[in-house]
Design a protein around this motif. Structure first.
Motif, PDB file in Angstrom:
ATOM      1  N   ASN A  37      59.569  44.680  82.330  1.00  0.00           N
ATOM      2  CA  ASN A  37      60.094  45.119  83.612  1.00  0.00           C
ATOM      3  C   ASN A  37      58.940  45.731  84.390  1.00  0.00           C
ATOM      4  OD1 ASN A  37      62.064  45.704  85.582  1.00  0.00           O
ATOM      5  ND2 ASN A  37      62.261  47.797  84.834  1.00  0.00           N
ATOM      6  N   PHE A  38      58.879  45.427  85.691  1.00  0.00           N
ATOM      7  CA  PHE A  38      57.777  45.910  86.516  1.00  0.00           C
ATOM      8  C   PHE A  38      58.312  46.497  87.815  1.00  0.00           C
ATOM      9  CE2 PHE A  38      54.161  44.200  84.267  1.00  0.00           C
ATOM     10  CZ  PHE A  38      54.694  43.130  83.560  1.00  0.00           C
ATOM     11  N   ALA A  39      57.607  47.500  88.317  1.00  0.00           N
ATOM     12  CA  ALA A  39      57.877  47.966  89.665  1.00  0.00           C
ATOM     13  C   ALA A  39      57.501  46.863  90.647  1.00  0.00           C
ATOM     14  CB  ALA A  39      57.062  49.222  89.960  1.00  0.00           C
ATOM     15  N   ASP A  40      58.243  46.742  91.727  1.00  0.00           N
ATOM     16  CA  ASP A  40      57.966  45.692  92.700  1.00  0.00           C
ATOM     17  C   ASP A  40      56.536  45.775  93.229  1.00  0.00           C
ATOM     18  OD1 ASP A  40      61.308  45.686  94.211  1.00  0.00           O
ATOM     19  OD2 ASP A  40      60.504  44.653  92.449  1.00  0.00           O
ATOM     20  N   SER A  41      56.017  46.973  93.348  1.00  0.00           N
ATOM     21  CA  SER A  41      54.694  47.155  93.944  1.00  0.00           C
ATOM     22  C   SER A  41      53.561  46.640  93.065  1.00  0.00           C
ATOM     23  CB  SER A  41      54.465  48.635  94.259  1.00  0.00           C
ATOM     24  OG  SER A  41      54.548  49.422  93.076  1.00  0.00           O
ATOM     25  N   VAL A  42      53.830  46.404  91.786  1.00  0.00           N
ATOM     26  CA  VAL A  42      52.758  45.961  90.886  1.00  0.00           C
ATOM     27  C   VAL A  42      53.048  44.613  90.263  1.00  0.00           C
ATOM     28  CG1 VAL A  42      52.325  48.394  90.349  1.00  0.00           C
ATOM     29  CG2 VAL A  42      53.655  47.012  88.743  1.00  0.00           C
ATOM     30  N   LYS A  43      54.177  44.044  90.554  1.00  0.00           N
ATOM     31  CA  LYS A  43      54.683  42.872  89.823  1.00  0.00           C
ATOM     32  C   LYS A  43      53.691  41.722  89.766  1.00  0.00           C
ATOM     33  CE  LYS A  43      59.020  42.563  90.107  1.00  0.00           C
ATOM     34  NZ  LYS A  43      60.421  42.399  90.564  1.00  0.00           N
ATOM     35  N   ASP A  44      52.962  41.476  90.813  1.00  0.00           N
ATOM     36  CA  ASP A  44      52.058  40.325  90.841  1.00  0.00           C
ATOM     37  C   ASP A  44      50.638  40.689  90.465  1.00  0.00           C
ATOM     38  OD1 ASP A  44      53.811  39.295  93.802  1.00  0.00           O
ATOM     39  OD2 ASP A  44      54.128  38.633  91.734  1.00  0.00           O
ATOM     40  N   ARG A  45      50.419  41.954  90.075  1.00  0.00           N
ATOM     41  CA  ARG A  45      49.055  42.398  89.810  1.00  0.00           C
ATOM     42  C   ARG A  45      48.859  42.971  88.408  1.00  0.00           C
ATOM     43  NH1 ARG A  45      47.641  46.725  92.682  1.00  0.00           N
ATOM     44  NH2 ARG A  45      49.769  47.427  93.093  1.00  0.00           N
ATOM     45  N   PHE A  46      49.912  43.514  87.829  1.00  0.00           N
ATOM     46  CA  PHE A  46      49.817  44.164  86.520  1.00  0.00           C
ATOM     47  C   PHE A  46      50.532  43.336  85.470  1.00  0.00           C
ATOM     48  CE2 PHE A  46      49.566  48.882  88.125  1.00  0.00           C
ATOM     49  CZ  PHE A  46      48.524  48.521  88.966  1.00  0.00           C
ATOM     50  N   THR A  47      50.015  43.375  84.248  1.00  0.00           N
ATOM     51  CA  THR A  47      50.715  42.803  83.113  1.00  0.00           C
ATOM     52  C   THR A  47      50.788  43.845  81.996  1.00  0.00           C
ATOM     53  OG1 THR A  47      48.691  41.865  82.200  1.00  0.00           O
ATOM     54  CG2 THR A  47      50.005  40.439  83.645  1.00  0.00           C
ATOM     55  N   ILE A  48      51.823  43.725  81.183  1.00  0.00           N
ATOM     56  CA  ILE A  48      51.989  44.637  80.059  1.00  0.00           C
ATOM     57  C   ILE A  48      52.151  43.812  78.799  1.00  0.00           C
ATOM     58  CG2 ILE A  48      54.499  44.830  80.346  1.00  0.00           C
ATOM     59  CD1 ILE A  48      54.193  47.828  79.532  1.00  0.00           C
ATOM     60  N   SER A  49      51.557  44.269  77.724  1.00  0.00           N
ATOM     61  CA  SER A  49      51.654  43.570  76.454  1.00  0.00           C
ATOM     62  C   SER A  49      51.694  44.605  75.335  1.00  0.00           C
ATOM     63  CB  SER A  49      50.471  42.618  76.272  1.00  0.00           C
ATOM     64  OG  SER A  49      49.253  43.338  76.258  1.00  0.00           O
ATOM     65  N   ARG A  50      52.109  44.156  74.171  1.00  0.00           N
ATOM     66  CA  ARG A  50      52.168  45.080  73.039  1.00  0.00           C
ATOM     67  C   ARG A  50      51.692  44.389  71.769  1.00  0.00           C
ATOM     68  NH1 ARG A  50      56.330  45.145  69.375  1.00  0.00           N
ATOM     69  NH2 ARG A  50      57.640  43.266  69.494  1.00  0.00           N
ATOM     70  N   ASP A  51      51.180  45.201  70.881  1.00  0.00           N
ATOM     71  CA  ASP A  51      50.773  44.738  69.563  1.00  0.00           C
ATOM     72  C   ASP A  51      51.658  45.471  68.559  1.00  0.00           C
ATOM     73  OD1 ASP A  51      49.600  44.313  67.083  1.00  0.00           O
ATOM     74  OD2 ASP A  51      47.565  44.345  67.888  1.00  0.00           O
ATOM     75  N   THR A  54      50.004  47.253  65.448  1.00  0.00           N
ATOM     76  CA  THR A  54      49.280  48.513  65.624  1.00  0.00           C
ATOM     77  C   THR A  54      50.056  49.502  66.489  1.00  0.00           C
ATOM     78  OG1 THR A  54      48.100  47.663  67.555  1.00  0.00           O
ATOM     79  CG2 THR A  54      47.054  47.354  65.404  1.00  0.00           C
ATOM     80  N   ASN A  55      51.267  49.118  66.913  1.00  0.00           N
ATOM     81  CA  ASN A  55      52.090  49.999  67.753  1.00  0.00           C
ATOM     82  C   ASN A  55      51.341  50.436  69.002  1.00  0.00           C
ATOM     83  OD1 ASN A  55      54.474  50.189  65.950  1.00  0.00           O
ATOM     84  ND2 ASN A  55      53.010  51.203  64.590  1.00  0.00           N
ATOM     85  N   THR A  56      50.700  49.471  69.636  1.00  0.00           N
ATOM     86  CA  THR A  56      49.893  49.736  70.827  1.00  0.00           C
ATOM     87  C   THR A  56      50.429  48.914  71.990  1.00  0.00           C
ATOM     88  OG1 THR A  56      47.948  50.140  69.453  1.00  0.00           O
ATOM     89  CG2 THR A  56      47.574  49.682  71.783  1.00  0.00           C
ATOM     90  N   VAL A  57      50.451  49.531  73.150  1.00  0.00           N
ATOM     91  CA  VAL A  57      50.842  48.823  74.360  1.00  0.00           C
ATOM     92  C   VAL A  57      49.680  48.886  75.344  1.00  0.00           C
ATOM     93  CG1 VAL A  57      51.933  50.834  75.435  1.00  0.00           C
ATOM     94  CG2 VAL A  57      52.653  48.541  76.095  1.00  0.00           C
ATOM     95  N   HIS A  58      49.469  47.784  76.054  1.00  0.00           N
ATOM     96  CA  HIS A  58      48.370  47.681  76.997  1.00  0.00           C
ATOM     97  C   HIS A  58      48.915  47.392  78.396  1.00  0.00           C
ATOM     98  CE1 HIS A  58      45.687  47.450  73.546  1.00  0.00           C
ATOM     99  NE2 HIS A  58      46.452  46.482  73.066  1.00  0.00           N
ATOM    100  N   LEU A  59      48.298  48.013  79.376  1.00  0.00           N
ATOM    101  CA  LEU A  59      48.628  47.722  80.770  1.00  0.00           C
ATOM    102  C   LEU A  59      47.360  47.202  81.440  1.00  0.00           C
ATOM    103  CD1 LEU A  59      50.852  47.954  83.008  1.00  0.00           C
ATOM    104  CD2 LEU A  59      49.772  50.128  83.635  1.00  0.00           C
ATOM    105  N   GLN A  60      47.363  45.935  81.774  1.00  0.00           N
ATOM    106  CA  GLN A  60      46.244  45.329  82.481  1.00  0.00           C
ATOM    107  C   GLN A  60      46.524  45.417  83.974  1.00  0.00           C
ATOM    108  OE1 GLN A  60      43.275  44.026  81.304  1.00  0.00           O
ATOM    109  NE2 GLN A  60      42.726  43.881  83.476  1.00  0.00           N
ATOM    110  N   MET A  61      45.652  46.104  84.682  1.00  0.00           N
ATOM    111  CA  MET A  61      45.847  46.329  86.114  1.00  0.00           C
ATOM    112  C   MET A  61      44.759  45.599  86.885  1.00  0.00           C
ATOM    113  SD  MET A  61      46.847  50.386  86.056  1.00  0.00           S
ATOM    114  CE  MET A  61      45.225  50.919  85.517  1.00  0.00           C
ATOM    115  N   ASN A  62      45.164  44.622  87.662  1.00  0.00           N
ATOM    116  CA  ASN A  62      44.240  43.837  88.467  1.00  0.00           C
ATOM    117  C   ASN A  62      44.505  44.078  89.954  1.00  0.00           C
ATOM    118  OD1 ASN A  62      43.202  42.634  86.086  1.00  0.00           O
ATOM    119  ND2 ASN A  62      44.822  41.070  86.138  1.00  0.00           N
TER     120      ASN A  62
END
Length: 119
Positions: free
Chosen positions: A58-72, A75-83
């Motif tokens: 789920n993404f905020a509308d303001s970041v939907k086309d620029r950010f991605t989120i993923s998880r491992d 390792t119980n790690t979540v990443h937010l890639q912000m472009n």
């Protein structure tokens, strides 16, 4: 209890990229979802992105086309890639984990990491 440790904040020019990471420890088996919220001065904290253990996002509308989120999950790690970062993305970013415990949903928060976008 779940502990969250964030990393990856910093300064970047408009149009640049940053990657935030959040590592969970403790009672990680109880986690049903993780995500990122942010808070700029004088504004309420808002959801940026979230991901469930089933990989629903789920993404905020303001970041939907620029950010991605993923998880491992291993390792119980979540990443937010912000472009394509914009000045308006400047805020303190908080990692969040939602845990299911004895019939209740419990929110855990990281300490926050500063993201500054400016020229």
């Amino acid at each position: 209890q779940v502990q969250l440790v964030e990393s990856g904040g910093g300064w970047v020019q408009p149009g640049g990229s940053l990657r935030l990471s959040c590592a969970a420890s403790g009672s990680t088996d109880s986690i049903v979802g993780m995500g990122w919220h942010r808070q700029a001065p004088g504004t309420p904290r808002e959801l940026v992105a979230s991901i469930t253990t089933g990989d629903a996002t789920n993404f905020a509308d303001s970041v939907k086309d620029r950010f991605t989120i993923s998880r491992d999950g291993a390792t119980n790690t979540v990443h937010l890639q912000m472009n394509l970062l914009e000045v308006e993305d400047t805020a303190i970013y908080y990692c969040n984990a939602v845990s299911w415990n004895r019939g209740d949903l419990i929110n855990y928060w990281g300490q926050g990491t500063q993201v500054t976008v400016s020229s």
